[in-house]
Design a protein around this motif. Structure first.
Motif, short mmCIF file in Angstrom:
data_model
loop_
_atom_site.label_atom_id
_atom_site.label_comp_id
_atom_site.label_asym_id
_atom_site.label_seq_id
_atom_site.Cartn_x
_atom_site.Cartn_y
_atom_site.Cartn_z
N GLY A 123 0.82 -1.20 0.00
CA GLY A 123 0.00 0.00 0.00
C GLY A 123 0.86 1.26 0.00
O GLY A 123 2.08 1.21 -0.19
N TYR A 171 -1.90 -3.89 6.72
CA TYR A 171 -3.22 -3.27 6.56
C TYR A 171 -4.28 -4.25 6.09
O TYR A 171 -5.37 -3.85 5.69
N LYS A 182 -10.92 7.02 5.27
CA LYS A 182 -9.69 6.32 5.61
C LYS A 182 -9.04 6.97 6.83
O LYS A 182 -9.31 8.13 7.13
N ARG A 203 -7.73 -4.26 3.62
CA ARG A 203 -8.01 -2.87 3.22
C ARG A 203 -9.42 -2.41 3.61
O ARG A 203 -9.88 -1.35 3.18
N LEU A 212 -7.76 -1.09 8.35
CA LEU A 212 -6.92 0.10 8.24
C LEU A 212 -6.80 0.80 9.59
O LEU A 212 -5.70 1.18 10.02
N ARG A 251 -7.51 2.92 -3.89
CA ARG A 251 -7.48 1.76 -2.99
C ARG A 251 -6.07 1.49 -2.44
O ARG A 251 -5.93 0.89 -1.36
N SER A 252 -5.05 1.93 -3.14
CA SER A 252 -3.70 1.68 -2.65
C SER A 252 -3.33 2.58 -1.46
O SER A 252 -2.39 2.28 -0.72
N VAL A 301 -3.66 3.64 2.09
CA VAL A 301 -4.20 2.99 3.29
C VAL A 301 -4.43 3.98 4.43
O VAL A 301 -5.21 3.71 5.36
#
Length: 384
Positions: free
Chosen positions: A17, A216, A115, A219, A224, A52-53, A55
Motif C-alpha cells: 500500500g 493493513y 480512511k 483494506r 486500516l 485503494r492503494s 491505506v
C-alpha cells in the motif's frame, strides 16, 4: 524545497500500500491556511479517498514552529479594505464567502474521511489549524503543542466547527475557551478530547516508519484503523505530556460561566482574583477582546448544543461572512496584525452594550436556503 503551498508524497508500505503525506508548506507564515492550500488539500484528499492503494493519510506542517497557526486573515483583511481598481474588493468582496466555504467544506471532509487520517499537531495549532486537526482519526500532540482559538482578539469567534465540538467538552469549558482564547497544551488537549495521542516530537520518524511497516490486511475500514492504532501504540508516551491547565481548574471555570448569560459570565471572569498564571493570561485576553465577539461565542454555542456538525458549519458560514462585511473583524485584524498598535477601536465598549439588533443582523443569512453554498454538506453529494 518545493514552492507548492502544500507538498504531497506517498510512502510505500510493506504490504504494497501507500501512505499519503500532505505537508503545509508555508513555514514563514507559520503555515497559515491560504485559499490555495485549502483547494490543494481538498483535491488531494478527494483523490486519495478513492485510491485503494492509499491505506492512510498523514497531515503535518513544515518547519519546527507550527502545524498551522490559523487561517489567512491578512488576505481576508486586504480583500475587505482595498477598493478602487482592485476588482471585487471592499466590504462586498467575495473572498470571505469563497474562503470560508472552501475551508469549512475541507474541514467537514476531514471529519467524515473514509480512511484513517492522522494529524501531527506539533507546535502552534490555532484557528483554522484546529479546524484541520479536529476531525482527524488520530490527532497526535507533542511536548510543543499549543492549541488556541483566539478569535476574540480579532473580532471573530471560534468557527471551523468549534460551535459543534466545543459543546462536546465538559459543561462550561467550551464557552470559557471561546471567550478567553485560552492556550492549551498537550495534556489539556488529551483531557478535553481534542487529541488522541501524546508522542514526543523526536519520535516522528519512528512513527512514520512503523506505519509503513504495518499490515493493513484486507483494506477494509476496520483493518486500516486497527493497523494505524497498533503502529501508534508503539510510540505513545502519555505520561510525558506536560501538566494540564484546564482539569485542575475545572470546577472553577464551570462556576464562572455556569447558568448565566454572556455579560454575567464576562463580568465573573474579569472579576476573578485567582492568582494562576494561565487564568491571569486568559482574563487579560478577554479584557482586551471584542465585546461583540463575546456575544457571538455565547450565542453560537447555545445554538449548536444539539445540532449536527454540518448544520454548525452552515451557520458558521453565515456568521463568518457577516462578521467580515459588517462586524469588527476588519478593525481587529488592523489593530493586532496590520498596524500592530494593539489598541482596537471596537464598535461597542462592553458586552452589555451590544444591541440585540446588531447580533441578529450578523445571524441573518445573505442567501436563501436553496442557494446556501454549503446546502449539500452532510448529504453525501456535492452541488455545483
Amino acid at each position: 524545497m518545493s514552492d507548492l503551498s502544500v507538498r504531497f508524497d506517498e510512502l510505500p508500505t510493506r504490504d504494497g500500500g501507500r501512505i499519503g503525506v500532505a505537508t503545509l508548506n508555508a513555514p514563514k507564515s507559520l503555515n497559515a491556511l491560504s485559499l490555495e492550500m485549502v483547494h490543494q488539500l481538498d483535491a488531494k484528499l478527494d483523490a486519495w479517498a478513492v485510491d485503494r492503494s492509499i491505506v492512510a493519510v498523514w497531515l503535518e506542517g513544515s518547519g519546527d514552529k507550527a502545524f498551522c497557526a490559523g487561517g489567512d486573515v491578512v488576505a481576508l483583511y486586504r480583500s475587505l479594505t482595498e477598493e478602487g481598481d482592485n476588482r471585487g474588493s471592499g466590504r462586498d468582496s467575495l473572498l470571505a464567502e469563497t474562503y470560508f466555504t472552501a475551508e469549512y467544506r475541507l474541514d467537514h471532509r476531514i471529519h467524515t474521511y473514509p480512511k484513517p487520517l492522522l494529524v501531527w499537531g506539533d507546535g502552534i495549532v490555532m484557528g483554522g489549524g484546529l479546524g484541520l486537526m479536529a476531525g482527524g482519526f488520530q490527532r497526535i500532540v507533542t511536548e510543543t503543542t499549543r492549541i488556541a482559538m483566539p478569535e476574540i482578539t480579532i473580532g471573530l469567534y471560534p468557527d471551523i466547527g468549534a460551535s459543534w465540538f466545543l459543546n462536546r467538552m465538559p459543561p462550561g469549558v467550551g464557552v470559557y475557551l471561546g471567550l478567553t482564547g485560552a492556550q492549551l497544551n498537550a495534556r489539556d488537549a488529551l483531557d478535553l478530547g481534542m487529541a488522541d495521542r501524546f508522542i514526543p516530537r523526536e519520535r516522528r520518524g519512528l512513527v512514520l516508519s512503523s506505519l509503513t511497516e504495518a499490515d493493513y490486511g484486507d483494506r477494509s475500514g476496520p483493518a486500516l484503523r486497527g493497523a494505524v492504532q497498533q503502529a501508534l501504540d508503539l510510540h505513545e508516551a502519555r505520561e510525558g505530556a506536560p501538566a494540564g491547565q484546564v482539569w485542575p481548574n475545572l470546577d472553577h471555570l464551570q462556576a464562572l460561566v455556569g447558568a448565566v448569560d454572556a455579560p454575567t459570565a464576562v463580568r465573573r471572569i474579569l472579576a476573578d482574583t485567582r492568582d494562576d498564571k494561565w487564568l491571569v493570561a486568559n482574563r487579560a485576553r478577554l479584557a482586551d477582546g471584542c465585546p461583540l465577539s463575546a456575544q457571538l461565542v455565547w450565542r453560537m454555542l447555545a445554538r449548536h448544543a444539539h445540532t449536527s456538525l454540518a448544520d454548525a458549519f452552515r451557520d458558521e458560514l453565515v456568521l463568518s461572512v457577516q462578521c467580515c462585511r459588517q462586524g469588527d473583524f476588519v478593525e481587529g485584524v488592523r489593530a493586532l496584525l496590520i498596524e500592530k498598535d494593539k489598541n482596537p477601536r471596537w464598535s461597542h465598549p462592553d458586552v452589555e452594550s451590544v444591541p440585540e439588533e446588531t447580533i441578529q443582523a450578523l445571524f441573518t443569512s445573505p442567501w436563501e436556503s436553496e442557494s446556501h453554498p454549503l446546502r449539500d454538506l452532510g448529504l453525501g453529494r456535492r452541488v455545483g
